[in-house]
Design an enzyme around this catalytic site. Structure first.
Site, PDB file in Angstrom:
ATOM      1  N   HIS A   1      -7.435  -4.944  -2.114  1.00  0.00           N
ATOM      2  CA  HIS A   1      -6.280  -4.304  -1.488  1.00  0.00           C
ATOM      3  C   HIS A   1      -5.632  -5.204  -0.446  1.00  0.00           C
ATOM      4  O   HIS A   1      -4.469  -5.038  -0.116  1.00  0.00           O
ATOM      5  CB  HIS A   1      -6.721  -2.981  -0.853  1.00  0.00           C
ATOM      6  CG  HIS A   1      -5.601  -2.015  -0.613  1.00  0.00           C
ATOM      7  ND1 HIS A   1      -4.707  -1.644  -1.594  1.00  0.00           N
ATOM      8  CD2 HIS A   1      -5.220  -1.336   0.505  1.00  0.00           C
ATOM      9  CE1 HIS A   1      -3.837  -0.791  -1.102  1.00  0.00           C
ATOM     10  NE2 HIS A   1      -4.113  -0.588   0.164  1.00  0.00           N
TER      11      HIS A   1
ATOM     12  N   SER B   1       0.841  -1.185   0.000  1.00  0.00           N
ATOM     13  CA  SER B   1       0.000   0.000   0.000  1.00  0.00           C
ATOM     14  C   SER B   1       0.886   1.249   0.000  1.00  0.00           C
ATOM     15  O   SER B   1       1.650   1.449  -0.946  1.00  0.00           O
ATOM     16  CB  SER B   1      -0.974  -0.029   1.186  1.00  0.00           C
ATOM     17  OG  SER B   1      -1.975   0.948   1.034  1.00  0.00           O
TER      18      SER B   1
ATOM     19  N   ASP C   1      -8.699  -4.368  -6.562  1.00  0.00           N
ATOM     20  CA  ASP C   1      -8.271  -3.340  -5.610  1.00  0.00           C
ATOM     21  C   ASP C   1      -8.842  -2.002  -6.058  1.00  0.00           C
ATOM     22  O   ASP C   1      -8.478  -1.483  -7.110  1.00  0.00           O
ATOM     23  CB  ASP C   1      -6.739  -3.281  -5.564  1.00  0.00           C
ATOM     24  CG  ASP C   1      -6.212  -2.390  -4.446  1.00  0.00           C
ATOM     25  OD1 ASP C   1      -6.990  -1.582  -3.900  1.00  0.00           O
ATOM     26  OD2 ASP C   1      -5.015  -2.498  -4.136  1.00  0.00           O
TER      27      ASP C   1
END
Length: 270
Positions: free
Chosen positions: A244, A131, A212
């Site tokens: 994600h 991330s 995602d």
């Protein structure tokens, strides 16, 4: 004592804590997990794991990635640089609108400190992140002063203007980068990993999920394309059914094994 039988069978490695002082006199906490049968007289390859958020923290909890890599002969380090929670609100807010500033200085200061530890092989250091940590790897791809021999970027942010136009968490870039790309183009250009493609040179594993919506998988596709065009050793893995957060049972075994294969190729390990 519920897990006592497991503890008798598996060497669950403990985390140790140290603090690194940066040149700007910031105190950065780092958790370190050492391999099985650790010998302080040997030198081991090391993997630094940069957390996402970025307003998040590593804490001493039971996590798969704190155990998998030491199980394959690596020291793993988990720093809490500027932007991390748990060290005061000013420290957390210090990353907003400064993604390429203090936090990157902290990451490199931690890396330099770790390289000097007597049991770390400074020539076999890698880094990974997910991330915002994936963004950090993509940024380091173009700003790596030779410290890291291999990188792994998961679900990372590569091109800030196109990220702004695609994320479902639209308030986040508006707040954390600063406005919109057309209102404040410099804020999006200065810390943009896509702006340093000509300096890409470090082997990098890229992992993303096709579903995602937080950081769309096309960010990783763009990054991988740049790596390939620059002829940088690279590998792309796309999980077609994951978002994600990769699925713990379906995706994570592939995720971990891909990392071990990648770092073994460039850093060694068991």
């Amino acid at each position: 004592s519920f897990n006592e039988a497991l503890r008798q069978e598996v060497d669950i490695r403990p985390a140790e804590s140290l603090y690194v002082q940066t040149p700007q006199n910031r105190s950065i906490q780092v958790f370190i997990v050492k391999p099985h049968d650790f010998d302080p007289h040997k030198r081991y390859p090391l993997i630094m794991n940069v957390h996402g958020g970025p307003q998040m923290q590593w804490s001493d909890t039971f996590r798969g990635d704190w155990q998998v890599y030491p199980g394959a002969g690596y020291i793993v380090a988990f720093p809490n640089p500027t932007g991390s929670t748990g060290y005061g609100q000013a420290f957390t807010e210090g990353i907003s609108k400064d993604w390429d500033g203090k936090v990157m200085e902290d990451i490199m200061a931690v890396a330099d400190h770790l390289a000097e530890l007597p049991y770390v092989d400074k020539d076999r250091m890698g880094a990974m992140g997910w991330s915002w940590g994936g963004y950090a790897m993509m940024w380091l791809e173009g700003h790596n002063p030779g410290r890291f021999k291999a990188l792994a970027a998961m679900m990372g942010i590569y091109d800030l203007p196109s990220f702004y136009g695609a994320t479902e968490e639209l308030w986040f870039p508006t707040w954390d980068i600063g406005g919109t790309p057309w209102e404040n183009p410099e804020a999006y250009a200065r810390p943009n990993p896509a702006g340093a493609v000509k300096d890409f040179a470090t082997p990098c594993l890229v992992i993303t999920g096709e579903k995602d919506y937080r950081v769309p998988y096309t960010q990783s596709l763009q990054f991988f394309t740049a790596l390939q065009q620059r002829q940088v050793p690279s590998r792309l893995i796309v999980f077609p059914e994951d978002g994600h957060w990769p699925h713990q049972m379906r995706a994570m075994p592939v995720y971990y094994n891909a990392h071990l294969e990648w770092f073994h190729q460039f850093l060694g390990g068991e």
